[in-house]
Design an enzyme around this catalytic site. Structure first.
Site, PDB file in Angstrom:
ATOM      1  N   SER A 165     -27.148  20.845  -4.478  1.00  8.58           N
ATOM      2  CA  SER A 165     -26.541  21.796  -3.561  1.00  8.58           C
ATOM      3  C   SER A 165     -25.150  21.350  -3.179  1.00  8.58           C
ATOM      4  O   SER A 165     -24.731  20.249  -3.494  1.00  8.58           O
ATOM      5  CB  SER A 165     -27.388  21.927  -2.302  1.00  8.58           C
ATOM      6  OG  SER A 165     -27.231  20.761  -1.530  1.00  8.58           O
ATOM      7  N   LYS A 166     -24.450  22.213  -2.482  1.00  8.57           N
ATOM      8  CA  LYS A 166     -23.085  21.906  -2.071  1.00  8.57           C
ATOM      9  C   LYS A 166     -23.023  20.589  -1.304  1.00  8.57           C
ATOM     10  O   LYS A 166     -22.045  19.890  -1.348  1.00  8.57           O
ATOM     11  CB  LYS A 166     -22.557  23.038  -1.180  1.00  8.57           C
ATOM     12  CG  LYS A 166     -22.259  24.285  -1.980  1.00  8.57           C
ATOM     13  CD  LYS A 166     -20.778  24.447  -2.221  1.00  8.57           C
ATOM     14  CE  LYS A 166     -20.529  25.297  -3.423  1.00  8.57           C
ATOM     15  NZ  LYS A 166     -19.897  26.500  -3.387  1.00  8.57           N
ATOM     16  N   ARG A 167     -24.076  20.302  -0.576  1.00 13.00           N
ATOM     17  CA  ARG A 167     -24.064  19.090   0.233  1.00 13.00           C
ATOM     18  C   ARG A 167     -23.993  17.834  -0.610  1.00 13.00           C
ATOM     19  O   ARG A 167     -23.170  16.983  -0.383  1.00 13.00           O
ATOM     20  CB  ARG A 167     -25.320  19.029   1.109  1.00 13.00           C
ATOM     21  CG  ARG A 167     -25.162  19.809   2.374  1.00 13.00           C
ATOM     22  CD  ARG A 167     -26.005  19.271   3.496  1.00 13.00           C
ATOM     23  NE  ARG A 167     -25.922  20.176   4.625  1.00 13.00           N
ATOM     24  CZ  ARG A 167     -26.555  21.312   4.685  1.00 13.00           C
ATOM     25  NH1 ARG A 167     -27.323  21.694   3.691  1.00 13.00           N
ATOM     26  NH2 ARG A 167     -26.436  22.099   5.730  1.00 13.00           N
ATOM     27  N   ASN A 168     -24.897  17.750  -1.559  1.00 13.95           N
ATOM     28  CA  ASN A 168     -24.889  16.544  -2.371  1.00 13.95           C
ATOM     29  C   ASN A 168     -24.256  16.788  -3.736  1.00 13.95           C
ATOM     30  O   ASN A 168     -24.923  17.093  -4.699  1.00 13.95           O
ATOM     31  CB  ASN A 168     -26.302  15.980  -2.542  1.00 13.95           C
ATOM     32  CG  ASN A 168     -27.333  17.075  -2.620  1.00 13.95           C
ATOM     33  OD1 ASN A 168     -27.012  18.154  -3.081  1.00 13.95           O
ATOM     34  ND2 ASN A 168     -28.533  16.797  -2.214  1.00 13.95           N
TER      35      ASN A 168
ATOM     36  N   GLU B 228     -20.765  18.600  -5.592  1.00 11.58           N
ATOM     37  CA  GLU B 228     -20.412  19.991  -5.807  1.00 11.58           C
ATOM     38  C   GLU B 228     -21.151  20.511  -7.029  1.00 11.58           C
ATOM     39  O   GLU B 228     -21.348  19.813  -7.998  1.00 11.58           O
ATOM     40  CB  GLU B 228     -18.905  20.104  -6.004  1.00 11.58           C
ATOM     41  CG  GLU B 228     -18.117  19.842  -4.743  1.00 11.58           C
ATOM     42  CD  GLU B 228     -18.335  20.946  -3.704  1.00 11.58           C
ATOM     43  OE1 GLU B 228     -18.593  22.090  -4.101  1.00 11.58           O
ATOM     44  OE2 GLU B 228     -18.236  20.643  -2.510  1.00 11.58           O
TER      45      GLU B 228
END
Length: 489
Positions: A262-265, A267
């Site tokens: 996900s964007k969190r872990n 890109e």
RNA sequence: GGCCCCGUCGUCUAGUGGCCUAGGACUCUGGCUUCUCAAGCCAGCUACGAGGGUUCGAAUCCCUUCGGGGCUACCA
């Protein structure tokens, strides 16, 4: 029933994304393996757009997918923009083909009209969950009488087309996982065509793979349990088991810590990596190592070597976590391996986009001289602009955090001495600069090199971190270098 | 819940019964080198999820268990 994956037909592999967003790391890994397998076997690489769900797929995403694949160097033999014998390659342009097959399945009684509403279906599932039985379509409309059908039609209901799953089970050989078997009790009758007449993935994917003569389906693990449905469609199409494509379900690519990418872990969008200065060959090399390995303690492969070494047998079955640090390390290796000319070509867009240079001949010439001294010091191309900025800035100023480091008495003395000894230099180059400064600051003043040169570095480049000092000063030129030293006194 | 897939260092992996007191890479730690930062070189830390079998011998084969994931749509 079971299928056998052996085939002597020319290999045809397809990458068939559903562009409901930017292509992400997982998609690309699949595309890469599809491509590598096709190239390895000398077969065809087919690029097909699965846009049967036009509510979610947009033309922008389709264009972006095409662009991304091209940028990565994963060229296709058949597909959008290049065409091919079995086109069109956008499913939204093949609607009549799916409609024909759906009608045929209906005629053959392999499929039937189902009049259940979404609400009714949901109620059934709810009840099944409550009763703790396997949820799924209960076969309500399997054998409707003509009276019942007439009644539903009188109500104005629009039916979907549903495939009839016979009793029994489906076993197929997954090239990565071995034999996989599904009991049909857990594969309910599934929808082929929506009430509005549009086809679903379950229909389109199978029809297209057959019509496009696909021999190998390498795709994400999430599609593993939809395989029995796909095989069911092949059977209804009258395809002989030995002509079914072989399946290989690739393991997932997951995010840094927990599950999904996900964007969190890290890109997810490949476009992000392009902008961040990652090389396509580095991305491909790194991604190739996720779920596959060339063996022999090897890590680095070129695109060409990848096509030579890649086999599905060496793909393994467990999921891999995406590690940005390792990508970065590989990217740095690939940058260092670039020829001077290649490195310049890749670097230039980053410098102009960051507005470090406007592109004049003088700037280009200076960039070409400066690049070699930073090539081994960066991991991504986006590090180039900040590193070369000092050579091009109109209004030079020392960084705020470095300024205090040259404010002390000793630094001022160092700078004054440097200015005095550098001013008369007639042959301005890195070795003459080094000789002059060493004799003045190290030998005569008895200073430690890091102290002495550190002060000069800050005065000239504006930062305590910079490319090699003497080379930097040579490139900056004598008058600018002296002016900066003088200005910092 | 049901069905299916998966399980070697923190991470990616090598490993297909003896070559494994488990190898490589990234990360991390320490050191060398050094004009900063890198790069390079050297060293170190850390793994076969658990429990049973089979076997002279198991990371490799079998069973159980635990853990993770996917699917269970008129998404793909």
């Amino acid at each position: 029933m079971s299928t056998n994956a052996t085939s002597s037909k020319p290999v045809r592999v397809r990458f068939a994304p559903s562009p409901t967003g930017d292509l992400h790391v997982g998609n690309i890994r699949t595309a890469l393996f599809d491509w590598a397998y096709a190239r390895h076997t000398g077969g065809a690489f087919i690029f097909r757009i699965e846009d049967t769900d036009r509510e979610r797929v947009t033309d922008e995403y389709i264009a972006a997918a095409i662009d991304t694949l091209r940028w990565l160097g994963l060229g296709w033999d058949e597909g959008p923009e290049v065409g091919g014998e079995f086109g069109p390659y956008l499913q939204s342009q093949r609607l009549d083909i799916y409609a024909e097959w759906a009608q045929k399945f209906l005629d053959q009684k392999d499929a039937y009209h189902c009049y259940c509403s979404s609400e009714e279906l949901e109620a059934v599932r709810e009840a099944q969950r409550a009763a703790n039985v396997a949820p799924g379509y209960n076969g309500h409309c399997r054998d409707l009488t003509s009276e019942q059908i007439a009644a539903y039609q009188a109500e104005g209901r629009k039916p979907v087309v549903r495939m009839r799953m016979p009793e029994g089970s489906t076993t197929f050989t997954d090239l990565i996982r071995g034999d996989v078997s599904f009991d049909h009790n857990f594969v309910p009758d599934f929808v082929l065509v929506r009430a509005d007449g549009s086809p679903l993935y379950t229909l389109a994917v199978a029809v297209d793979d057959v019509m496009m003569k696909v021999t190998h389906v390498l795709r994400g693990e999430d599609l593993l349990s939809s395989t029995p449905r796909q095989i069911r469609v092949y059977q209804a199409m009258g395809v002989a088991p030995e002509d079914f494509p072989a399946f290989a379900h690739l393991p997932f690519v997951m995010g840094q810590d927990n599950a999904k990418l996900s964007k969190r872990n890290g890109e997810v969008s490949i476009a992000w990596y392009r902008d961040a200065g990652y090389l396509p060959e580095a991305i491909c090399n790194y991604l190739a190592l996720l779920g596959w390995s060339p063996g022999e303690d090897r890590e680095e492969v070129t695109m060409k070597e990848l096509t030579e070494l890649f086999t599905v047998e060496r793909v393994h079955s467990s999921p891999a976590r995406f590690d940005m640090k390792k990508l970065e390390a590989i990217n740095g290796d690939k940058i260092r391996a670039l020829s001077a000319e290649e490195f310049f070509n890749r670097a230039l867009p980053f410098l102009t986009r960051a507005e470090i240079i406007s592109g004049t001949e003088a700037e280009i010439a200076l960039v070409k001289q400066a690049l070699p001294i930073i090539q081994e010091r960066i991991a991504t191309l986006s590090e180039i602009p900040p590193m070369l900025k000092f050579l091009f800035v109109k209004e030079f100023a020392v960084d705020a955090d470095s300024l205090p480091k040259i404010a002390d008495e000793q630094s001022r003395k160092v700078l004054a001495t440097a200015l005095e000894r550098l001013t008369p230099l007639t042959d301005w180059n890195h070795s003459s600069i080094e000789t002059a400064l060493r004799s003045a600051l190290i030998e005569e003043m008895g200073l430690k090199p890091r102290i002495a040169f550190g002060a000069v570095r800050i005065a000239v480049t504006g930062s305590h971190i910079s490319p090699p000092l003497f080379e930097s000063m040579e490139l900056l030129g004598q008058s600018a270098s002296l002016a900066r030293i003088s200005a910092s006194l």
